[in-house]
Design a protein around this motif. Sequence first.
Motif, PDB file in Angstrom:
ATOM      1  N   GLU A  46       0.807  -1.210   0.000  1.00 32.71           N
ATOM      2  CA  GLU A  46       0.000   0.000   0.000  1.00 32.71           C
ATOM      3  C   GLU A  46       0.846   1.269   0.000  1.00 32.71           C
ATOM      4  O   GLU A  46       0.319   2.362   0.006  1.00 32.71           O
ATOM      5  N   HIS A  47       2.153   1.125   0.040  1.00 30.96           N
ATOM      6  CA  HIS A  47       3.042   2.286  -0.043  1.00 30.96           C
ATOM      7  C   HIS A  47       4.278   1.893  -0.835  1.00 30.96           C
ATOM      8  O   HIS A  47       4.583   0.714  -0.985  1.00 30.96           O
ATOM      9  N   PRO A  48       5.029   2.870  -1.354  1.00 29.21           N
ATOM     10  CA  PRO A  48       6.235   2.548  -2.137  1.00 29.21           C
ATOM     11  C   PRO A  48       7.316   1.868  -1.307  1.00 29.21           C
ATOM     12  O   PRO A  48       7.383   2.040  -0.091  1.00 29.21           O
ATOM     13  N   SER A  49       8.158   1.089  -1.958  1.00 32.74           N
ATOM     14  CA  SER A  49       9.351   0.500  -1.349  1.00 32.74           C
ATOM     15  C   SER A  49      10.569   1.243  -1.873  1.00 32.74           C
ATOM     16  O   SER A  49      10.622   1.592  -3.051  1.00 32.74           O
ATOM     17  N   ILE A  50      11.547   1.442  -1.002  1.00 37.03           N
ATOM     18  CA  ILE A  50      12.765   2.152  -1.389  1.00 37.03           C
ATOM     19  C   ILE A  50      13.867   1.140  -1.634  1.00 37.03           C
ATOM     20  O   ILE A  50      14.120   0.275  -0.795  1.00 37.03           O
ATOM     21  N   ILE A  51      14.521   1.253  -2.795  1.00 33.84           N
ATOM     22  CA  ILE A  51      15.624   0.375  -3.160  1.00 33.84           C
ATOM     23  C   ILE A  51      16.883   1.229  -3.266  1.00 33.84           C
ATOM     24  O   ILE A  51      16.941   2.167  -4.062  1.00 33.84           O
ATOM     25  N   LEU A  52      17.882   0.904  -2.449  1.00 34.92           N
ATOM     26  CA  LEU A  52      19.153   1.609  -2.467  1.00 34.92           C
ATOM     27  C   LEU A  52      20.133   0.851  -3.345  1.00 34.92           C
ATOM     28  O   LEU A  52      20.013  -0.357  -3.525  1.00 34.92           O
ATOM     29  N   SER A  53      21.116   1.566  -3.904  1.00 36.71           N
ATOM     30  CA  SER A  53      22.050   0.967  -4.859  1.00 36.71           C
ATOM     31  C   SER A  53      23.452   0.821  -4.291  1.00 36.71           C
ATOM     32  O   SER A  53      23.917   1.685  -3.554  1.00 36.71           O
ATOM     33  N   THR A  54      24.102  -0.257  -4.697  1.00 37.39           N
ATOM     34  CA  THR A  54      25.503  -0.474  -4.381  1.00 37.39           C
ATOM     35  C   THR A  54      26.169  -1.102  -5.595  1.00 37.39           C
ATOM     36  O   THR A  54      25.503  -1.682  -6.447  1.00 37.39           O
ATOM     37  N   ASP A  55      27.485  -0.979  -5.666  1.00 33.79           N
ATOM     38  CA  ASP A  55      28.194  -1.649  -6.748  1.00 33.79           C
ATOM     39  C   ASP A  55      28.903  -2.913  -6.252  1.00 33.79           C
ATOM     40  O   ASP A  55      29.567  -3.591  -7.015  1.00 33.79           O
ATOM     41  N   ASN A  56      28.743  -3.238  -4.940  1.00 30.01           N
ATOM     42  CA  ASN A  56      29.327  -4.458  -4.383  1.00 30.01           C
ATOM     43  C   ASN A  56      28.395  -4.989  -3.297  1.00 30.01           C
ATOM     44  O   ASN A  56      28.509  -4.601  -2.133  1.00 30.01           O
ATOM     45  N   ILE A  57      27.480  -5.869  -3.664  1.00 34.01           N
ATOM     46  CA  ILE A  57      26.450  -6.354  -2.748  1.00 34.01           C
ATOM     47  C   ILE A  57      27.042  -7.102  -1.567  1.00 34.01           C
ATOM     48  O   ILE A  57      26.595  -6.924  -0.433  1.00 34.01           O
ATOM     49  N   ASP A  58      28.051  -7.930  -1.795  1.00 31.73           N
ATOM     50  CA  ASP A  58      28.628  -8.726  -0.705  1.00 31.73           C
ATOM     51  C   ASP A  58      29.314  -7.841   0.330  1.00 31.73           C
ATOM     52  O   ASP A  58      29.133  -8.027   1.538  1.00 31.73           O
ATOM     53  N   LYS A  59      30.087  -6.882  -0.121  1.00 29.29           N
ATOM     54  CA  LYS A  59      30.786  -5.974   0.789  1.00 29.29           C
ATOM     55  C   LYS A  59      29.796  -5.119   1.576  1.00 29.29           C
ATOM     56  O   LYS A  59      29.935  -4.962   2.792  1.00 29.29           O
ATOM     57  N   THR A  60      28.793  -4.582   0.893  1.00 30.29           N
ATOM     58  CA  THR A  60      27.791  -3.754   1.562  1.00 30.29           C
ATOM     59  C   THR A  60      27.022  -4.568   2.587  1.00 30.29           C
ATOM     60  O   THR A  60      26.779  -4.107   3.710  1.00 30.29           O
ATOM     61  N   TYR A  61      26.664  -5.788   2.242  1.00 29.45           N
ATOM     62  CA  TYR A  61      25.955  -6.679   3.159  1.00 29.45           C
ATOM     63  C   TYR A  61      26.767  -6.880   4.439  1.00 29.45           C
ATOM     64  O   TYR A  61      26.253  -6.728   5.550  1.00 29.45           O
ATOM     65  N   GLU A  62      28.032  -7.223   4.279  1.00 31.61           N
ATOM     66  CA  GLU A  62      28.893  -7.471   5.446  1.00 31.61           C
ATOM     67  C   GLU A  62      29.079  -6.213   6.282  1.00 31.61           C
ATOM     68  O   GLU A  62      29.052  -6.278   7.522  1.00 31.61           O
ATOM     69  N   GLU A  63      29.271  -5.062   5.634  1.00 33.00           N
ATOM     70  CA  GLU A  63      29.456  -3.808   6.373  1.00 33.00           C
ATOM     71  C   GLU A  63      28.226  -3.481   7.218  1.00 33.00           C
ATOM     72  O   GLU A  63      28.350  -3.113   8.388  1.00 33.00           O
ATOM     73  N   ILE A  64      27.043  -3.595   6.614  1.00 34.05           N
ATOM     74  CA  ILE A  64      25.813  -3.268   7.334  1.00 34.05           C
ATOM     75  C   ILE A  64      25.564  -4.283   8.450  1.00 34.05           C
ATOM     76  O   ILE A  64      25.250  -3.921   9.582  1.00 34.05           O
ATOM     77  N   LYS A  65      25.720  -5.559   8.146  1.00 28.51           N
ATOM     78  CA  LYS A  65      25.498  -6.623   9.130  1.00 28.51           C
ATOM     79  C   LYS A  65      26.452  -6.473  10.312  1.00 28.51           C
ATOM     80  O   LYS A  65      26.043  -6.614  11.471  1.00 28.51           O
ATOM     81  N   ASN A  66      27.715  -6.168  10.031  1.00 35.47           N
ATOM     82  CA  ASN A  66      28.714  -6.029  11.090  1.00 35.47           C
ATOM     83  C   ASN A  66      28.473  -4.816  11.987  1.00 35.47           C
ATOM     84  O   ASN A  66      29.034  -4.738  13.082  1.00 35.47           O
ATOM     85  N   LYS A  67      27.644  -3.888  11.549  1.00 38.38           N
ATOM     86  CA  LYS A  67      27.288  -2.724  12.369  1.00 38.38           C
ATOM     87  C   LYS A  67      26.044  -2.995  13.206  1.00 38.38           C
ATOM     88  O   LYS A  67      25.508  -2.083  13.840  1.00 38.38           O
ATOM     89  N   GLY A  68      25.580  -4.243  13.193  1.00 36.79           N
ATOM     90  CA  GLY A  68      24.456  -4.625  14.028  1.00 36.79           C
ATOM     91  C   GLY A  68      23.087  -4.362  13.438  1.00 36.79           C
ATOM     92  O   GLY A  68      22.080  -4.429  14.143  1.00 36.79           O
ATOM     93  N   VAL A  69      23.023  -4.101  12.145  1.00 32.03           N
ATOM     94  CA  VAL A  69      21.744  -3.871  11.489  1.00 32.03           C
ATOM     95  C   VAL A  69      21.100  -5.219  11.175  1.00 32.03           C
ATOM     96  O   VAL A  69      21.774  -6.151  10.726  1.00 32.03           O
ATOM     97  N   LYS A  70      19.806  -5.329  11.430  1.00 32.76           N
ATOM     98  CA  LYS A  70      19.073  -6.552  11.086  1.00 32.76           C
ATOM     99  C   LYS A  70      18.974  -6.638   9.567  1.00 32.76           C
ATOM    100  O   LYS A  70      18.467  -5.721   8.914  1.00 32.76           O
ATOM    101  N   VAL A  71      19.492  -7.732   8.991  1.00 38.32           N
ATOM    102  CA  VAL A  71      19.481  -7.925   7.547  1.00 38.32           C
ATOM    103  C   VAL A  71      18.866  -9.280   7.210  1.00 38.32           C
ATOM    104  O   VAL A  71      18.914 -10.216   8.011  1.00 38.32           O
ATOM    105  N   GLY A  72      18.300  -9.375   6.001  1.00 40.44           N
ATOM    106  CA  GLY A  72      17.843 -10.651   5.467  1.00 40.44           C
ATOM    107  C   GLY A  72      18.994 -11.300   4.706  1.00 40.44           C
ATOM    108  O   GLY A  72      20.106 -10.770   4.674  1.00 40.44           O
ATOM    109  N   GLU A  73      18.725 -12.406   4.099  1.00 42.95           N
ATOM    110  CA  GLU A  73      19.732 -13.098   3.290  1.00 42.95           C
ATOM    111  C   GLU A  73      19.895 -12.406   1.939  1.00 42.95           C
ATOM    112  O   GLU A  73      18.950 -11.802   1.425  1.00 42.95           O
TER     113      GLU A  73
END
Length: 125
Positions: free
Chosen positions: A73-100
């Motif tokens: 019922e509302h828009p979803s926001i999609i952010l961009s990266t040029d390295n998904i694996d690195k960004t995933y690890e950086e965000i996860k390592n900062k304690g952010v809840k992430v999916g697979e």
Amino acid sequence: MIRKIGKITLYVSDQESAKRFWTEKLNFVVKFEQAMGPNMKWIEVGPSEDEFTTFVLYNKEMMKKQNPSTNVEHPSIILSTDNIDKTYEEIKNKGVKVGEIMKMPYGSMFNFFDEDGNQYLVRED
């Protein structure tokens, strides 16, 4: 890390009608269009060919079938990266809840949540 606001998903009842609305009434251009199976397309529109950020016109009913918990019922926001694996690890390592990380034919992506439980998507472009 995240470098741009890439895409905002608009959940629509009729993709072709929504495409006509954005292109014919608001002079947007189709930036990308690709079949995702027999009954679905990935359609991106933007204000110009040069603009990076786009609206993804995504079929509302299809999303409900793919992921019933998604709020369409509302828009979803999609952010961009040029390295998904690195960004995933950086965000996860900062304690952010992430999916697979999801590896799809049209790109790799993962969800993360802010402190209020709002969901965002990061996609490798």
